[in-house]
Scaffold this motif. Structure first.
Motif, PDB file in Angstrom:
ATOM      1  N   LEU A 117       5.875  -5.874  36.679  1.00  0.00           N
ATOM      2  CA  LEU A 117       4.792  -4.946  37.036  1.00  0.00           C
ATOM      3  C   LEU A 117       4.786  -3.748  36.089  1.00  0.00           C
ATOM      4  CD1 LEU A 117       2.566  -4.363  39.155  1.00  0.00           C
ATOM      5  CD2 LEU A 117       4.262  -3.067  40.422  1.00  0.00           C
ATOM      6  N   ALA A 118       5.955  -3.180  35.849  1.00  0.00           N
ATOM      7  CA  ALA A 118       6.018  -2.007  34.969  1.00  0.00           C
ATOM      8  C   ALA A 118       5.732  -2.391  33.523  1.00  0.00           C
ATOM      9  CB  ALA A 118       7.383  -1.341  35.095  1.00  0.00           C
ATOM     10  N   MET A 119       6.158  -3.604  33.096  1.00  0.00           N
ATOM     11  CA  MET A 119       5.867  -4.035  31.719  1.00  0.00           C
ATOM     12  C   MET A 119       4.364  -4.162  31.516  1.00  0.00           C
ATOM     13  SD  MET A 119       8.708  -6.975  30.973  1.00  0.00           S
ATOM     14  CE  MET A 119      10.439  -6.649  31.310  1.00  0.00           C
ATOM     15  N   ASN A 120       3.689  -4.675  32.543  1.00  0.00           N
ATOM     16  CA  ASN A 120       2.248  -4.923  32.447  1.00  0.00           C
ATOM     17  C   ASN A 120       1.412  -3.668  32.616  1.00  0.00           C
ATOM     18  OD1 ASN A 120       1.898  -7.664  32.035  1.00  0.00           O
ATOM     19  ND2 ASN A 120       2.213  -8.161  34.195  1.00  0.00           N
ATOM     20  N   ASP A 121       1.986  -2.643  33.240  1.00  0.00           N
ATOM     21  CA  ASP A 121       1.123  -1.521  33.604  1.00  0.00           C
ATOM     22  C   ASP A 121       1.780  -0.148  33.495  1.00  0.00           C
ATOM     23  OD1 ASP A 121      -1.038  -0.097  34.520  1.00  0.00           O
ATOM     24  OD2 ASP A 121      -0.761  -0.607  36.624  1.00  0.00           O
ATOM     25  N   ALA A 122       2.685   0.165  34.451  1.00  0.00           N
ATOM     26  CA  ALA A 122       3.092   1.569  34.611  1.00  0.00           C
ATOM     27  C   ALA A 122       3.785   2.171  33.396  1.00  0.00           C
ATOM     28  CB  ALA A 122       4.022   1.680  35.821  1.00  0.00           C
ATOM     29  N   ALA A 123       4.498   1.345  32.614  1.00  0.00           N
ATOM     30  CA  ALA A 123       5.372   1.918  31.587  1.00  0.00           C
ATOM     31  C   ALA A 123       4.638   2.454  30.363  1.00  0.00           C
ATOM     32  CB  ALA A 123       6.392   0.869  31.141  1.00  0.00           C
ATOM     33  N   PHE A 124       3.348   2.148  30.235  1.00  0.00           N
ATOM     34  CA  PHE A 124       2.632   2.672  29.066  1.00  0.00           C
ATOM     35  C   PHE A 124       1.203   3.041  29.463  1.00  0.00           C
ATOM     36  CE2 PHE A 124      -0.184  -0.880  28.038  1.00  0.00           C
ATOM     37  CZ  PHE A 124       0.347  -1.846  28.871  1.00  0.00           C
ATOM     38  N   GLY A 125       0.587   3.853  28.627  1.00  0.00           N
ATOM     39  CA  GLY A 125      -0.786   4.270  28.923  1.00  0.00           C
ATOM     40  C   GLY A 125      -0.873   5.748  29.256  1.00  0.00           C
ATOM     41  N   GLY A 126       0.281   6.396  29.434  1.00  0.00           N
ATOM     42  CA  GLY A 126       0.297   7.853  29.533  1.00  0.00           C
ATOM     43  C   GLY A 126       0.156   8.447  30.921  1.00  0.00           C
ATOM     44  N   LYS A 127       0.037   7.596  31.952  1.00  0.00           N
ATOM     45  CA  LYS A 127      -0.065   8.188  33.293  1.00  0.00           C
ATOM     46  C   LYS A 127       1.328   8.316  33.892  1.00  0.00           C
ATOM     47  CE  LYS A 127      -4.682   6.602  34.625  1.00  0.00           C
ATOM     48  NZ  LYS A 127      -5.463   5.740  35.543  1.00  0.00           N
ATOM     49  N   THR A 128       1.660   9.524  34.358  1.00  0.00           N
ATOM     50  CA  THR A 128       2.923   9.705  35.077  1.00  0.00           C
ATOM     51  C   THR A 128       2.561  10.263  36.450  1.00  0.00           C
ATOM     52  OG1 THR A 128       3.394  12.051  34.703  1.00  0.00           O
ATOM     53  CG2 THR A 128       3.885  10.540  32.876  1.00  0.00           C
ATOM     54  N   GLY A 129       3.469  10.210  37.408  1.00  0.00           N
ATOM     55  CA  GLY A 129       3.099  10.836  38.668  1.00  0.00           C
ATOM     56  C   GLY A 129       3.980  10.482  39.846  1.00  0.00           C
ATOM     57  N   ILE A 130       3.688  11.181  40.923  1.00  0.00           N
ATOM     58  CA  ILE A 130       4.366  10.935  42.200  1.00  0.00           C
ATOM     59  C   ILE A 130       3.310  10.823  43.307  1.00  0.00           C
ATOM     60  CG2 ILE A 130       6.564  12.054  41.605  1.00  0.00           C
ATOM     61  CD1 ILE A 130       5.573  14.571  43.075  1.00  0.00           C
ATOM     62  N   ASN A 131       3.730  10.235  44.409  1.00  0.00           N
ATOM     63  CA  ASN A 131       2.847  10.163  45.581  1.00  0.00           C
ATOM     64  C   ASN A 131       2.968  11.469  46.366  1.00  0.00           C
ATOM     65  OD1 ASN A 131       2.480   7.528  44.728  1.00  0.00           O
ATOM     66  ND2 ASN A 131       4.078   6.733  46.082  1.00  0.00           N
ATOM     67  N   PHE A 132       1.912  11.820  47.065  1.00  0.00           N
ATOM     68  CA  PHE A 132       1.917  13.084  47.791  1.00  0.00           C
ATOM     69  C   PHE A 132       1.049  12.951  49.040  1.00  0.00           C
ATOM     70  CE2 PHE A 132       0.422  17.624  48.146  1.00  0.00           C
ATOM     71  CZ  PHE A 132       1.665  18.153  48.464  1.00  0.00           C
ATOM     72  N   MET A 133       1.600  13.359  50.178  1.00  0.00           N
ATOM     73  CA  MET A 133       0.869  13.303  51.441  1.00  0.00           C
ATOM     74  C   MET A 133       0.226  11.931  51.670  1.00  0.00           C
ATOM     75  SD  MET A 133      -0.789  17.088  51.582  1.00  0.00           S
ATOM     76  CE  MET A 133      -1.342  16.981  53.259  1.00  0.00           C
ATOM     77  N   ASP A 134       1.065  10.879  51.571  1.00  0.00           N
ATOM     78  CA  ASP A 134       0.611   9.520  51.867  1.00  0.00           C
ATOM     79  C   ASP A 134      -0.413   8.964  50.884  1.00  0.00           C
ATOM     80  OD1 ASP A 134       2.169   8.949  53.962  1.00  0.00           O
ATOM     81  OD2 ASP A 134       0.699   9.499  55.517  1.00  0.00           O
ATOM     82  N   THR A 135      -0.634   9.633  49.769  1.00  0.00           N
ATOM     83  CA  THR A 135      -1.607   9.108  48.816  1.00  0.00           C
ATOM     84  C   THR A 135      -0.923   8.903  47.469  1.00  0.00           C
ATOM     85  OG1 THR A 135      -3.309  10.294  50.018  1.00  0.00           O
ATOM     86  CG2 THR A 135      -3.922   9.452  47.869  1.00  0.00           C
ATOM     87  N   LYS A 136      -1.225   7.762  46.871  1.00  0.00           N
ATOM     88  CA  LYS A 136      -0.502   7.380  45.658  1.00  0.00           C
ATOM     89  C   LYS A 136      -0.919   8.192  44.434  1.00  0.00           C
ATOM     90  CE  LYS A 136       0.115   3.118  44.594  1.00  0.00           C
ATOM     91  NZ  LYS A 136       1.514   2.802  44.348  1.00  0.00           N
ATOM     92  N   ASN A 137       0.089   8.582  43.668  1.00  0.00           N
ATOM     93  CA  ASN A 137      -0.113   9.191  42.343  1.00  0.00           C
ATOM     94  C   ASN A 137      -1.027  10.415  42.351  1.00  0.00           C
ATOM     95  OD1 ASN A 137       1.436   7.037  41.365  1.00  0.00           O
ATOM     96  ND2 ASN A 137      -0.377   5.758  41.130  1.00  0.00           N
ATOM     97  N   THR A 138      -0.971  11.184  43.443  1.00  0.00           N
ATOM     98  CA  THR A 138      -1.863  12.352  43.535  1.00  0.00           C
ATOM     99  C   THR A 138      -1.468  13.436  42.552  1.00  0.00           C
ATOM    100  OG1 THR A 138      -1.717  11.949  45.884  1.00  0.00           O
ATOM    101  CG2 THR A 138      -2.894  13.925  45.235  1.00  0.00           C
ATOM    102  N   ILE A 139      -0.161  13.555  42.298  1.00  0.00           N
ATOM    103  CA  ILE A 139       0.287  14.634  41.417  1.00  0.00           C
ATOM    104  C   ILE A 139       0.873  13.995  40.173  1.00  0.00           C
ATOM    105  CG2 ILE A 139       1.939  16.537  41.188  1.00  0.00           C
ATOM    106  CD1 ILE A 139       1.580  17.063  44.117  1.00  0.00           C
ATOM    107  N   GLY A 140       0.391  14.389  39.012  1.00  0.00           N
ATOM    108  CA  GLY A 140       0.924  13.757  37.806  1.00  0.00           C
ATOM    109  C   GLY A 140       0.382  14.397  36.546  1.00  0.00           C
ATOM    110  N   THR A 141       0.757  13.796  35.437  1.00  0.00           N
ATOM    111  CA  THR A 141       0.346  14.316  34.133  1.00  0.00           C
ATOM    112  C   THR A 141      -0.094  13.134  33.268  1.00  0.00           C
ATOM    113  OG1 THR A 141       2.607  13.993  33.291  1.00  0.00           O
ATOM    114  CG2 THR A 141       2.080  16.178  34.159  1.00  0.00           C
ATOM    115  N   PHE A 142      -0.777  13.444  32.177  1.00  0.00           N
ATOM    116  CA  PHE A 142      -0.932  12.463  31.109  1.00  0.00           C
ATOM    117  C   PHE A 142       0.129  12.790  30.072  1.00  0.00           C
ATOM    118  CE2 PHE A 142      -5.354  11.764  32.588  1.00  0.00           C
ATOM    119  CZ  PHE A 142      -5.363  10.376  32.535  1.00  0.00           C
ATOM    120  N   ALA A 143       1.059  11.906  29.856  1.00  0.00           N
ATOM    121  CA  ALA A 143       2.113  12.142  28.862  1.00  0.00           C
ATOM    122  C   ALA A 143       2.605  10.779  28.391  1.00  0.00           C
ATOM    123  CB  ALA A 143       3.260  12.931  29.480  1.00  0.00           C
TER     124      ALA A 143
END
Ligand code: GLY
Length: 341
Positions: A117-143
């Motif tokens: 899953l991470a090889m196909n998606d999360a590990a590249f493309g510049g989106k970083t983040g955490i979940n917040f208040m039951d919602t996915k990836n609400t807080i994050g950066t482009f890096a």
């Protein structure tokens, strides 16, 4: 600048980059045990690195874990000359990238994804983040990670369920961009195709195509969200239920419902949905959600802060994605009826 993706035969590039640097590895309890030795085999510079370990699991991709990582970075006196190496699945690369990109306004980082899953998606493309208040990836950066190291050896220790989890993103990439790859995947009777290096590279190239067109995700990149509006809602509700679905499992269900929407709104040929349903029934026979359609709708409306219509990324056909499609509540409920027994 976009990350440089490094495949097995070029591991020395990362070794050269790291060899005189101070390194801190962020891993979870599983990758610290299983994957570190594999990573060190190909990149020996990792052998003497300090390690910050976080609890495994998407439910720990939160502010508490981020604070823990920042505290450890502080006590290790991490500064701009350090490199953070995120070793793990999407949870680790998302939160590790987030913490690195915010600590002292940005410490360089490398991602070593250990799941399909991470090889196909999360590990590249510049989106970083955490979940917040039951919602996915609400807080994050482009890096962007400086480098992303892809090696199928990491997949050897994954359970079949985790391979299936990652394969859902490969299926999505084929559907949104590559008729030939879809022809291959739609007839699959097991996950062999999804884990060979050549197909992983194709999957990565498809995501990179959209990322490069639209790095900040305001237009074409949203094609990658196909299946994710309904899929994220299903995933989020399931996290608080006794039938927790993995991201890929939820996204697969989301894709089926969104193919039905694509049929209704764009006349996407019914055969595409039927082939996808048959693939789901062969490869993911037990995956289902056990909550109501109205719960999914409520979650969608809450997450997207929408009232009457919701924005979707749909398909006009295979390899013909359509972004920013307004869909009504009634159309969502009607699409979800494909799951009625
Ligand atoms: N996972 C979708 C994206 O990176 O835009």
């Amino acid at each position: 600048m976009a990350s440089t993706i490094i495949f097995p035969n070029a591991a020395h590039v990362i070794q050269l980059y790291l060899q005189h640097k101070e390194i801190v590895i962020i891993a979870d309890a599983r990758t610290n045990g299983f994957c570190l030795a594999t990573a060190c085999k190909y990149i020996p510079a990792l052998q003497d690195a300090r390690i910050i370990t976080i609890p495994a699991g998407e439910e720990n991709k939160n502010l508490l874990s981020a604070e823990w990582i920042w505290m450890q970075m502080q006590s290790l006196h991490v500064h701009k000359d350090y490199v953070i190496v995120n070793l793990g699945g999407g949870t680790v690369t998302d939160i590790g990238g987030f913490c690195a990109s915010t600590f002292m306004r940005g410490i360089p980082f490398i991602n070593i994804p250990s799941t399909l899953l991470a090889m196909n998606d999360a590990a590249f493309g510049g989106k970083t983040g955490i979940n917040f208040m039951d919602t996915k990836n609400t807080i994050g950066t482009f890096a962007n990670a400086e480098y992303v190291f892809i090696h199928p050896d990491f997949l050897n220790t994954l359970s079949p369920k985790q391979i299936a989890n990652g394969a859902a993103e490969s299926i999505k990439h084929a559907l949104i961009h590559d008729k030939k790859l879809w022809e291959l995947y739609k007839n699959a009777t097991d996950f062999t195709h999804f884990t060979n290096l050549e197909n992983i590279q194709q999957s990565i190239a498809i995501k990179n195509y959209f990322v490069q067109l639209d790095p900040l995700d305001v237009n074409e990149r949203q094609s990658l969200n196909f299946g994710h509006s309904i899929g994220h809602a299903i995933e989020s509700i399931s996290l608080n239920s006794n039938n927790i679905l993995l991201h890929g499992e939820a996204i697969l269900l989301g894709m089926l419902a969104e193919l039905q929407l694509s049929e209704t709104i764009y006349n996407c040929p019914a055969i595409v949905r039927k082939d996808a349903e048959a693939l789901k029934n062969r490869l993911y026979p037990t995956v289902k959600f056990t909550f109501s359609k109205s719960e999914i709708l409520e979650k969608l409306l809450f997450d997207k802060k929408n009232t009457d219509t919701i924005n979707f990324s749909l398909l006009k056909n295979i390899a013909a994605p359509m972004v920013k499609t307004k869909v009504s509540k009634e159309q969502v409920l009607q699409a979800l009826s494909i799951f009625d027994a």
